[in-house]
Design a protein around this motif. Structure first.
Motif, PDB file in Angstrom:
ATOM      1  N   GLU A  22      33.656  18.668  66.004  1.00  0.00           N
ATOM      2  CA  GLU A  22      33.257  17.361  65.472  1.00  0.00           C
ATOM      3  C   GLU A  22      31.914  16.926  66.036  1.00  0.00           C
ATOM      4  O   GLU A  22      31.127  16.267  65.334  1.00  0.00           O
ATOM      5  CB  GLU A  22      34.338  16.317  65.754  1.00  0.00           C
ATOM      6  N   GLU A  23      31.610  17.309  67.272  1.00  0.00           N
ATOM      7  CA  GLU A  23      30.310  16.968  67.834  1.00  0.00           C
ATOM      8  C   GLU A  23      29.192  17.670  67.077  1.00  0.00           C
ATOM      9  O   GLU A  23      28.131  17.092  66.822  1.00  0.00           O
ATOM     10  CB  GLU A  23      30.267  17.347  69.317  1.00  0.00           C
ATOM     11  N   ARG A  26      28.497  15.804  63.950  1.00  0.00           N
ATOM     12  CA  ARG A  26      27.744  14.570  64.202  1.00  0.00           C
ATOM     13  C   ARG A  26      26.267  14.884  64.452  1.00  0.00           C
ATOM     14  O   ARG A  26      25.385  14.178  63.957  1.00  0.00           O
ATOM     15  CB  ARG A  26      28.352  13.832  65.396  1.00  0.00           C
ATOM     16  N   ASP A  30      23.102  13.672  62.207  1.00  0.00           N
ATOM     17  CA  ASP A  30      21.984  12.932  62.790  1.00  0.00           C
ATOM     18  C   ASP A  30      20.654  13.604  62.440  1.00  0.00           C
ATOM     19  O   ASP A  30      19.651  12.921  62.194  1.00  0.00           O
ATOM     20  CB  ASP A  30      22.133  12.859  64.314  1.00  0.00           C
ATOM     21  N   VAL A  97      34.289  11.421  61.360  1.00  0.00           N
ATOM     22  CA  VAL A  97      33.313  12.500  61.524  1.00  0.00           C
ATOM     23  C   VAL A  97      32.657  12.773  60.175  1.00  0.00           C
ATOM     24  O   VAL A  97      33.337  12.820  59.148  1.00  0.00           O
ATOM     25  CB  VAL A  97      34.010  13.775  62.059  1.00  0.00           C
TER      26      VAL A  97
END
Length: 290
Positions: A22-23, A26, A30, A97
């Protein structure tokens, strides 16, 4: 994902923790907020019915009707991993997410048994439907169909490959959330299968770039788009739509009966091989094939 549907404990898991996927989504969002972000995995294409039946009204010769319940397989060949795939996506959606779609690779083995067995069309349709219910688009992202391990003559191998391409794609196309299909190669002359597995002919064009029977199967599956609500036209043949909701037709014939290996007593669908090493990150193509 490992075969049991949990996260593989690879270098990213060990260094970044269980939230690394999930990071990554993200960070990608971004970097490019307009990008369409997809989580892609293999052997996650099917979902069993959980034991449900499908009631069908059958018109008899005398003009009356009778209702028959046709059973579906309760578990897909890789049910645990398919559930893990769905639950991972569901959890990411719940957390907000930025994930927009799911990719199911669809590297199928017509001659496979147990967890190597290809899912049925209704299993694929059911998996796409529940992922679509999360608000995500679903792709078949790397499709090819191996046939060399099928214990059959060339004619049966052609039949198996054609039915898998045709019926799986017809099932996928019947779901509104289905977003597209990519084949993992163009012609049998150049295919990753020969490097990673063995000599095979998994694509819809032969080594001389001629159209195979499986090409016709894909063509017929794409023809079902005309029967979608809001589209004009009718499907010339409904044969590829016989198994959209169930694994058996009205006469009790199971999908793939003319080529698929009989099931053994120990085929449990969601059961995971005790020798499974995918949890430690070993690729699934190095796992036992039976």
């Amino acid at each position: 994902l490992a075969k049991d549907g949990t996260l593989v404990e690879n270098v990213f898991y060990r260094k970044m923790g269980p939230n690394y996927i999930e990071e990554c989504f993200r960070w990608a969002h971004d970097a490019d907020p307009k990008a369409f972000l997809i989580y892609n995995d293999n052997k996650v294409e099917g979902c069993g019915s959980g034991g449900e039946g499908v009631d069908r009204g059958i018109e008899k010769a005398d003009g009356t009707n009778e209702t028959k319940t046709r059973r579906c397989k309760s578990k897909a060949p890789n049910q645990a991993k398919s559930d893990g795939f769905y639950n991972l996506l569901k959890d990411m959606v719940r957390k907000g997410v930025p994930v927009h779609g799911a990719g199911m690779q669809a590297h199928f083995n017509a001659g496979g048994a147990k967890q190597q067995r290809p899912p049925t069309p209704s299993m694929v349709k059911r998996q796409i439907r529940r992922i679509g219910d999360l608000g995500l688009k679903v792709n078949i992202s790397e499709m090819d169909v191996r046939v060399s391990k099928l214990d059959a003559n060339a004619e049966k191998r052609d039949l198996a490959q054609t039915e898998i391409y045709r019926d799986i794609l017809a099932a996928a196309l019947s779901e509104p959330s289905f977003h597209g299909v990519w084949l993992w190669g163009f012609a049998d002359r150049h295919t990753w299968v020969k490097n990673f597995y063995y000599d095979d002919a998994p694509l819809i064009f032969d080594e001389d770039y001629g159209r195979k029977e499986s090409y016709r199967g894909v063509e017929e599956a794409l023809g079902t788009i005309a029967s979608r609500p809001g589209n004009e036209g009718e499907v010339e043949s409904a044969i590829c739509c016989k198994f959209l909701e169930c694994d058996f037709d009205e006469e009790g014939n199971r999908w793939g009966r003319d080529w698929m290996a009989p099931e053994t007593d120990d085929e449990g669908g969601a059961e995971v091989d005790r020798n499974d090493t995918t949890k430690e990150g070993q690729p699934d193509w190095l796992q036992p094939t039976t």
